[in-house]
Design an enzyme around this catalytic site. Structure first.
Site, PDB file in Angstrom:
ATOM      1  N   HIS A 157       0.836  -1.207   0.000  1.00 51.57           N
ATOM      2  CA  HIS A 157       0.000   0.000   0.000  1.00 51.57           C
ATOM      3  C   HIS A 157       0.872   1.260   0.000  1.00 51.57           C
ATOM      4  O   HIS A 157       0.673   2.177  -0.802  1.00 51.57           O
ATOM      5  CB  HIS A 157      -0.910   0.035   1.231  1.00 51.57           C
ATOM      6  CG  HIS A 157      -2.178  -0.724   1.097  1.00 51.57           C
ATOM      7  ND1 HIS A 157      -2.225  -2.103   1.145  1.00 51.57           N
ATOM      8  CD2 HIS A 157      -3.472  -0.306   0.941  1.00 51.57           C
ATOM      9  CE1 HIS A 157      -3.493  -2.505   1.025  1.00 51.57           C
ATOM     10  NE2 HIS A 157      -4.261  -1.433   0.892  1.00 51.57           N
ATOM     11  N   ARG A 190      -1.140   3.111   7.130  1.00 53.21           N
ATOM     12  CA  ARG A 190      -0.970   1.673   7.331  1.00 53.21           C
ATOM     13  C   ARG A 190      -0.420   1.359   8.723  1.00 53.21           C
ATOM     14  O   ARG A 190      -0.694   0.297   9.285  1.00 53.21           O
ATOM     15  CB  ARG A 190      -0.050   1.093   6.252  1.00 53.21           C
ATOM     16  CG  ARG A 190      -0.554   1.290   4.844  1.00 53.21           C
ATOM     17  CD  ARG A 190      -1.972   0.793   4.677  1.00 53.21           C
ATOM     18  NE  ARG A 190      -2.056  -0.656   4.687  1.00 53.21           N
ATOM     19  CZ  ARG A 190      -3.188  -1.331   4.874  1.00 53.21           C
ATOM     20  NH1 ARG A 190      -4.326  -0.705   5.102  1.00 53.21           N
ATOM     21  NH2 ARG A 190      -3.179  -2.651   4.861  1.00 53.21           N
ATOM     22  N   HIS A 196       0.964  -2.529   9.413  1.00 56.63           N
ATOM     23  CA  HIS A 196       2.381  -2.446   9.063  1.00 56.63           C
ATOM     24  C   HIS A 196       3.189  -1.751  10.145  1.00 56.63           C
ATOM     25  O   HIS A 196       2.695  -0.881  10.870  1.00 56.63           O
ATOM     26  CB  HIS A 196       2.569  -1.683   7.745  1.00 56.63           C
ATOM     27  CG  HIS A 196       2.230  -2.499   6.545  1.00 56.63           C
ATOM     28  ND1 HIS A 196       3.041  -3.515   6.080  1.00 56.63           N
ATOM     29  CD2 HIS A 196       1.152  -2.459   5.727  1.00 56.63           C
ATOM     30  CE1 HIS A 196       2.471  -4.062   5.017  1.00 56.63           C
ATOM     31  NE2 HIS A 196       1.327  -3.450   4.783  1.00 56.63           N
ATOM     32  N   ASP A 200       8.365  -1.140   7.648  1.00 57.89           N
ATOM     33  CA  ASP A 200       7.699  -1.645   6.429  1.00 57.89           C
ATOM     34  C   ASP A 200       7.401  -0.494   5.481  1.00 57.89           C
ATOM     35  O   ASP A 200       7.566  -0.600   4.260  1.00 57.89           O
ATOM     36  CB  ASP A 200       6.369  -2.317   6.771  1.00 57.89           C
ATOM     37  CG  ASP A 200       6.501  -3.550   7.637  1.00 57.89           C
ATOM     38  OD1 ASP A 200       7.593  -4.106   7.738  1.00 57.89           O
ATOM     39  OD2 ASP A 200       5.467  -3.949   8.217  1.00 57.89           O
TER      40      ASP A 200
END
Length: 244
Positions: A157, A190, A196, A200
């Site tokens: 994402h 995220r 995440h 990340d």
């Protein structure tokens, strides 16, 4: 739990195959995207100082799960084309859609795939467990947890969002700060959602920058950038004429 993980991994592999068959549109073939295994750092070891930072960011994300920022993170869980065009409309300063800006939509649809796809090899290689599974503390979007037992590092994402931000900032330089701010916050969403780690997302931004650099060497991408730029300039001139 193991069965669910392998089912999700098979789903991820199948989705990549779909992208390869161009049902998910892209400019680059899978083997043309930079291999994150070769240039990205490994995710932090759980005994490292870097992982302590990931824990701090995870706690920060949990504190954001109220009010408008939480609603933004929930909305931004979507990576579909209509959603991405809608998200970009405000920072770009004009309404973007498949109907009103088809050339931009064509570009965006492919950059989503190439941006998110830039993380695939590293995801499979490092196979990092997502924070909500590691900590066992749930997410902002519990209804999506069952389908997110796939690897965490890097965030696809965040990579798609940052790749789009870089490309759109190039197309609309007078709105570059607003666009880049959106791209950054899309990745932060995220962390807030609990899907995440901060590392990340940071690695995803590196992966996105790498794949956008590679896209600029692709002839089809270059041509589509020119078409999208022309469409945007036409829309901007139309708005200026109406103001006059």
């Amino acid at each position: 739990m193991k069965k669910m993980y392998f089912v999700c991994l098979l789903m991820l592999t199948a989705l990549e195959a779909v992208a390869q068959d161009n049902q998910w549109p892209s400019f680059l073939e899978r083997d043309q995207r930079p291999d994150g295994v070769l240039y990205l750092p490994a995710p932090p070891d759980t005994l490292s100082a870097e992982f302590v930072g990931d824990i701090a960011w995870h706690q920060w994300g949990r504190r954001q799960r109220t009010g408008e920022r939480a609603e933004q993170a929930r909305r931004e869980a979507s990576m579909g084309l209509p959603s991405m065009l809608r998200f970009l409309s405000e920072p770009v300063g004009m309404e973007l859609s498949e109907e009103k800006t088809p050339e931009v939509a064509y570009l965006v649809s492919r950059v989503i795939t190439d941006g998110s796809g830039a993380t695939s090899k590293a995801k499979r290689h490092y196979n990092r467990k997502r924070p909500f599974l590691f900590f066992g503390d749930g997410t902002l979007i519990p209804e999506e947890e069952a389908t997110h037992h796939t690897p965490s590092y890097p965030s696809s994402h965040a990579a798609a969002g940052w790749a789009l931000a870089l490309v759109m900032a190039e197309l609309v330089p007078d709105r570059q700060e607003q666009i880049l701010k959106w791209g950054f916050e899309y990745g932060q969403s995220r962390i807030i959602a609990g899907y995440h780690y901060h590392s990340d997302v940071e690695a995803a931004r590196l992966a996105a920058s790498a794949v956008v650099a590679r896209l600029h060497a692709d002839e089809a991408f270059q041509k589509q950038m020119k078409k999208a730029k022309k469409e945007i300039l036409c829309k901007q001139s139309g708005k200026a004429e109406r103001r006059e």
